[in-house]
Motif scaffolding. Structure first.
Motif, mmCIF file in Angstrom:
data_model
loop_
_atom_site.group_PDB
_atom_site.id
_atom_site.type_symbol
_atom_site.label_atom_id
_atom_site.label_comp_id
_atom_site.label_asym_id
_atom_site.label_seq_id
_atom_site.Cartn_x
_atom_site.Cartn_y
_atom_site.Cartn_z
ATOM 1 N N SER A 1 -3.422 -3.026 1.057
ATOM 2 C CA SER A 1 -3.919 -3.308 -0.196
ATOM 3 C C SER A 1 -2.783 -3.847 -1.017
ATOM 4 C CB SER A 1 -4.368 -1.985 -0.665
ATOM 5 O OG SER A 1 -3.503 -0.934 -0.832
ATOM 6 N N GLY A 2 -1.566 -3.421 -0.728
ATOM 7 C CA GLY A 2 -0.381 -3.989 -1.525
ATOM 8 C C GLY A 2 -0.105 -3.014 -2.701
ATOM 9 N N THR A 3 -0.778 -2.165 -2.784
ATOM 10 C CA THR A 3 -0.536 -1.170 -3.806
ATOM 11 C C THR A 3 0.436 0.034 -3.452
ATOM 12 O OG1 THR A 3 -2.342 0.339 -3.153
ATOM 13 C CG2 THR A 3 -2.896 -1.253 -4.569
ATOM 14 N N GLU A 4 1.169 0.492 -4.618
ATOM 15 C CA GLU A 4 2.169 1.365 -4.595
ATOM 16 C C GLU A 4 1.556 2.804 -5.103
ATOM 17 O OE1 GLU A 4 6.689 0.909 -4.350
ATOM 18 O OE2 GLU A 4 6.216 1.769 -6.473
ATOM 19 N N VAL A 5 1.655 4.013 -4.457
ATOM 20 C CA VAL A 5 0.981 5.208 -5.200
ATOM 21 C C VAL A 5 2.194 6.227 -5.150
ATOM 22 C CG1 VAL A 5 -0.576 7.029 -4.842
ATOM 23 C CG2 VAL A 5 -1.338 4.675 -4.313
ATOM 24 N N THR A 6 2.277 7.010 -6.362
ATOM 25 C CA THR A 6 3.362 8.129 -6.484
ATOM 26 C C THR A 6 2.494 9.371 -5.711
ATOM 27 O OG1 THR A 6 4.269 7.247 -8.088
ATOM 28 C CG2 THR A 6 4.541 9.465 -7.860
ATOM 29 N N VAL A 7 3.075 9.887 -4.498
ATOM 30 C CA VAL A 7 2.311 11.036 -3.725
ATOM 31 C C VAL A 7 3.169 12.180 -4.076
ATOM 32 C CG1 VAL A 7 1.615 11.916 -1.772
ATOM 33 C CG2 VAL A 7 1.298 9.573 -1.959
ATOM 34 N N GLY A 8 4.337 12.068 -4.474
ATOM 35 C CA GLY A 8 5.195 13.250 -4.727
ATOM 36 C C GLY A 8 5.340 14.344 -3.336
ATOM 37 N N SER A 9 5.139 15.436 -3.836
ATOM 38 C CA SER A 9 5.130 16.369 -2.435
ATOM 39 C C SER A 9 3.759 16.928 -2.290
ATOM 40 C CB SER A 9 5.503 17.839 -3.074
ATOM 41 O OG SER A 9 4.655 18.218 -4.132
ATOM 42 N N ARG A 10 2.555 16.046 -2.377
ATOM 43 C CA ARG A 10 1.108 16.324 -2.103
ATOM 44 C C ARG A 10 0.810 15.711 -0.954
ATOM 45 N NH1 ARG A 10 -1.250 13.905 -7.645
ATOM 46 N NH2 ARG A 10 0.420 12.584 -7.150
ATOM 47 N N ASP A 11 -0.104 16.184 -0.113
ATOM 48 C CA ASP A 11 -0.592 15.629 0.982
ATOM 49 C C ASP A 11 -1.434 14.337 0.571
ATOM 50 O OD1 ASP A 11 0.137 17.640 2.649
ATOM 51 O OD2 ASP A 11 -1.762 18.724 2.366
ATOM 52 N N PHE A 12 -1.975 13.524 1.220
ATOM 53 C CA PHE A 12 -2.650 12.199 0.956
ATOM 54 C C PHE A 12 -3.767 11.790 1.938
ATOM 55 C CE2 PHE A 12 0.753 11.526 3.622
ATOM 56 C CZ PHE A 12 0.511 10.491 4.613
ATOM 57 N N ARG A 13 -4.755 10.861 1.550
ATOM 58 C CA ARG A 13 -5.529 10.297 2.382
ATOM 59 C C ARG A 13 -5.571 8.823 2.131
ATOM 60 N NH1 ARG A 13 -11.615 11.533 -0.488
ATOM 61 N NH2 ARG A 13 -10.992 10.356 -2.214
ATOM 62 N N PHE A 14 -5.907 7.978 3.355
ATOM 63 C CA PHE A 14 -6.193 6.713 3.211
ATOM 64 C C PHE A 14 -7.372 6.103 4.130
ATOM 65 C CE2 PHE A 14 -3.424 7.879 6.865
ATOM 66 C CZ PHE A 14 -3.727 6.758 7.776
ATOM 67 N N ARG A 15 -7.681 4.889 4.056
ATOM 68 C CA ARG A 15 -8.594 4.073 4.739
ATOM 69 C C ARG A 15 -7.836 3.159 5.464
ATOM 70 N NH1 ARG A 15 -14.072 4.705 3.326
ATOM 71 N NH2 ARG A 15 -14.587 5.795 1.471
ATOM 72 N N PRO A 16 -7.820 3.335 6.747
ATOM 73 C CA PRO A 16 -6.966 2.259 7.579
ATOM 74 C C PRO A 16 -7.458 1.000 7.677
ATOM 75 C CG PRO A 16 -8.035 3.952 9.254
ATOM 76 C CD PRO A 16 -8.624 4.106 7.675
ATOM 77 N N ASP A 17 -8.839 0.626 7.286
ATOM 78 C CA ASP A 17 -9.149 -0.706 7.254
ATOM 79 C C ASP A 17 -8.820 -1.318 5.853
ATOM 80 O OD1 ASP A 17 -11.045 0.930 5.936
ATOM 81 O OD2 ASP A 17 -12.643 0.337 6.736
#
Length: 554
Positions: free
Chosen positions: A496-512
């Motif tokens: 997607s070309g985006t940058e996200v500040t996750v910090g110490s949290r868990d995360f989720r993503f869509r691989p497609d």
């Protein structure tokens, strides 16, 4: 928890983690302990019990020989080693030592203390010892022409690690660059100035300083990580050293010391000039102002009830066999206990796979395995990546995997895996990778970076635990062990070309599509849900917690 006592701060803190883990001052642990004990005294209405030394058959036998000084090394904390005889004063622990470790017994390796049961050293109490890792125990002992030093030694450094494996006893002026004195140690790789000397690695040695540069060496290599009874006896110009109660000396002969007149400084766990300190433990140190007879030494060892440890036979690879031999898969099955009504079956074992940390099945029933072979220091001890992905197949339909294919290798400390479409997604910080086999040979030949910026550092604190959510997002544990770990972490989605500040949290993503969002967290290893979509995490001190509110609702 992670609140190390003051003596562990110079060693790095709790186990191998930095002493600042708890974020408290160096003296926090004894202050907390003293406050707790004071409160208990107030509630109970009576004073705390004094810690009293106890003894068994060995201790009674040593006491009957009337040592001039005797350090039992049962101290819980502090820098003072108490002389049990009360005659010559106490010794002082230098920084780089730890107290209250498991003491002399017949076992080998790094093992927890034996339960409180009668033993020859401390009677009804657990026997304790001091661990040396750069520091020494120093004291002053006026020694005449005849004397004896008796102690138990546990060496934790391989005998091929350095020129001298370590010194256990030393007489001479502190800080003397010429090492005047006499020093009892364990030989290492040194073979003389020209390298043509005999192999004395792991054997007891006696050295009299750099000017005379004379060495007496024993015959027997000490067993690695095992307790040995050692007695050094001086009778005028002659010396002898006895090992494990053998009346026949391990080494003996005419041997002049170079201790300056009037010098009474003595060191245990290191040499007087500070070189080649012992990496191991000492226990029950006794000093006598006379020469112990061989029969008396044998009687002391016999009173311990122990037998001499057998030196491990080193294989052609130069590596000694493990202290505890591995169990076969069938033997391991016998160690597993499950509730009534449940069972288990063996589906895969070595040599089909090794070092597994994560698994997943594809639609064809093949088992995909991440192998973290490079944990914890890399394949070369310097961080070289060596993680692998294997694919296991059951070719004959008997319910057990019988074929193993190496799909990918050279991965950087991989921790998680998820099958997706025609490949697998792998967490290998700093990236999340999508690996594919495009030519059908069973090996990955295509690698796409889905997400970058995953936190590296401690291999136990890396993103892992890829799991599908009911919403068709892939959820991932951040790997952190508390909410302040990695607070500045930013991920970049390559798709997607985006940058996200996750910090110490868990995360989720869509691989497609590459969409990426932070989630409530962190979880240290593994993030799983139930059939209703409730997510659960974990941390090494807390086996399970529930994320009641998802991050997007906070």
């Amino acid at each position: 928890g992670y609140i190390p006592p003051p003596e562990q701060h110079p060693l790095g803190g709790y186990t191998t983690w930095a002493a600042r883990t708890a974020g408290l001052e160096t003296e926090a642990e004894p202050r907390i302990l003293e406050t707790a004990l004071s409160l208990l005294e107030e509630v109970a209405g009576k004073p705390r019990r004094a810690v009293a030394l106890t003894g068994g058959v060995y201790a009674d036998t040593v006491a009957a020989s009337k040592p001039a000084a005797w350090w039992r090394l049962e101290e819980m904390d502090g820098t003072t080693a108490v002389d049990a005889t009360g005659q010559n004063g106490s010794g002082v622990f230098e920084p780089g030592t730890a107290r209250f470790l498991p003491g002399a017994d017949g076992r080998r390796g790094f093992l927890p203390p034996q339960p409180s049961a009668a033993n020859a050293f401390s009677g009804p109490a657990i026997n304790r010892a001091a661990h040396f890792a750069g520091g020494r125990l120093k004291t002053k002992l006026p020694a005449g022409d005849s004397w004896s030093a008796e102690l138990w030694v546990w060496n934790g450094l391989p005998a091929d690690a350095r020129a001298v494996t370590g010194y256990v006893f030393s007489r001479g002026p502190e800080g003397d660059a010429a090492a005047h004195g006499e020093h009892l140690g364990i030989g290492g790789t040194f073979r003389g100035a020209d390298g043509s000397g005999p192999d004395i690695s792991g054997k007891l040695i006696l050295f009299n300083g750099n000017e005379r540069d004379q060495v007496l060496a024993g015959r027997t290599a000490l067993a690695f990580q095992a307790w040995h009874h050692v007695v050094l006896v001086r009778e005028g110009g002659k010396v002898r050293v006895h090992l494990d109660g053998n009346p026949e000396p391990e080494l003996a002969g005419d041997f002049a010391h170079t201790v300056p007149a009037g010098c009474d400084e003595v060191f245990f766990g290191g040499r007087n000039d500070g070189l080649f300190g012992l990496e191991g433990k000492l226990d029950e140190i006794a000093f006598y102002n006379r020469a112990l007879a061989p029969a008396e030494i044998a009687a002391h060892y016999a009173a311990s009830g122990l037998t001499p440890p057998v030196k491990a036979v080193v294989a052609a690879t130069g590596t000694p066999p493990p202290l505890t031999p591995p169990l076969s898969p069938q033997e391991s099955m016998g160690k597993i206990h499950v509730r009534a009504g449940y069972g288990f079956e063996l589906v895969a074992s070595e040599p089909l796979l090794a070092d597994p940390v994560a698994i997943d099945w594809d639609l064809a029933g093949r088992l995909w395995v991440v192998e973290m072979a490079d944990y914890p220091l890399g394949m070369d001890g310097k961080g070289s990546p060596g993680g692998r992905v294997r694919m296991l197949e059951d070719t004959d339909g008997d319910g057990r995997y019988d074929k193993s294919t190496l799909f990918a290798e050279g991965l950087n400390f991989p921790t998680g895996l998820l099958t997706w479409r025609d490949g697998v997604i792998v967490t290998a910080a700093p990236d999340i990778l999508f690996l594919r086999d495009t030519d059908g040979d069973g090996r990955a030949d295509s690698k796409d970076v889905l997400i970058s910026g995953l936190l590296e550092g401690n291999q136990q604190l890396r993103a892992n635990g890829l799991r599908w959510g009911l919403d068709n997002w892939v959820y991932c544990a951040a790997g952190g062990h508390h909410g302040e770990y990695g607070t500045g972490t930013k991920f970049r989605s390559r798709r997607s070309g985006t940058e996200v500040t996750v910090g110490s949290r868990d995360f989720r993503f869509r691989p497609d599509t590459g969409e990426l969002e932070p989630q409530s967290g962190p979880s240290q290893f593994g993030r799983n849900r139930d059939d209703w979509g409730h997510w659960f995490g974990t941390q090494n001190s807390r086996p399970l917690w529930h994320y009641v509110l998802e991050d997007q609702y906070l």
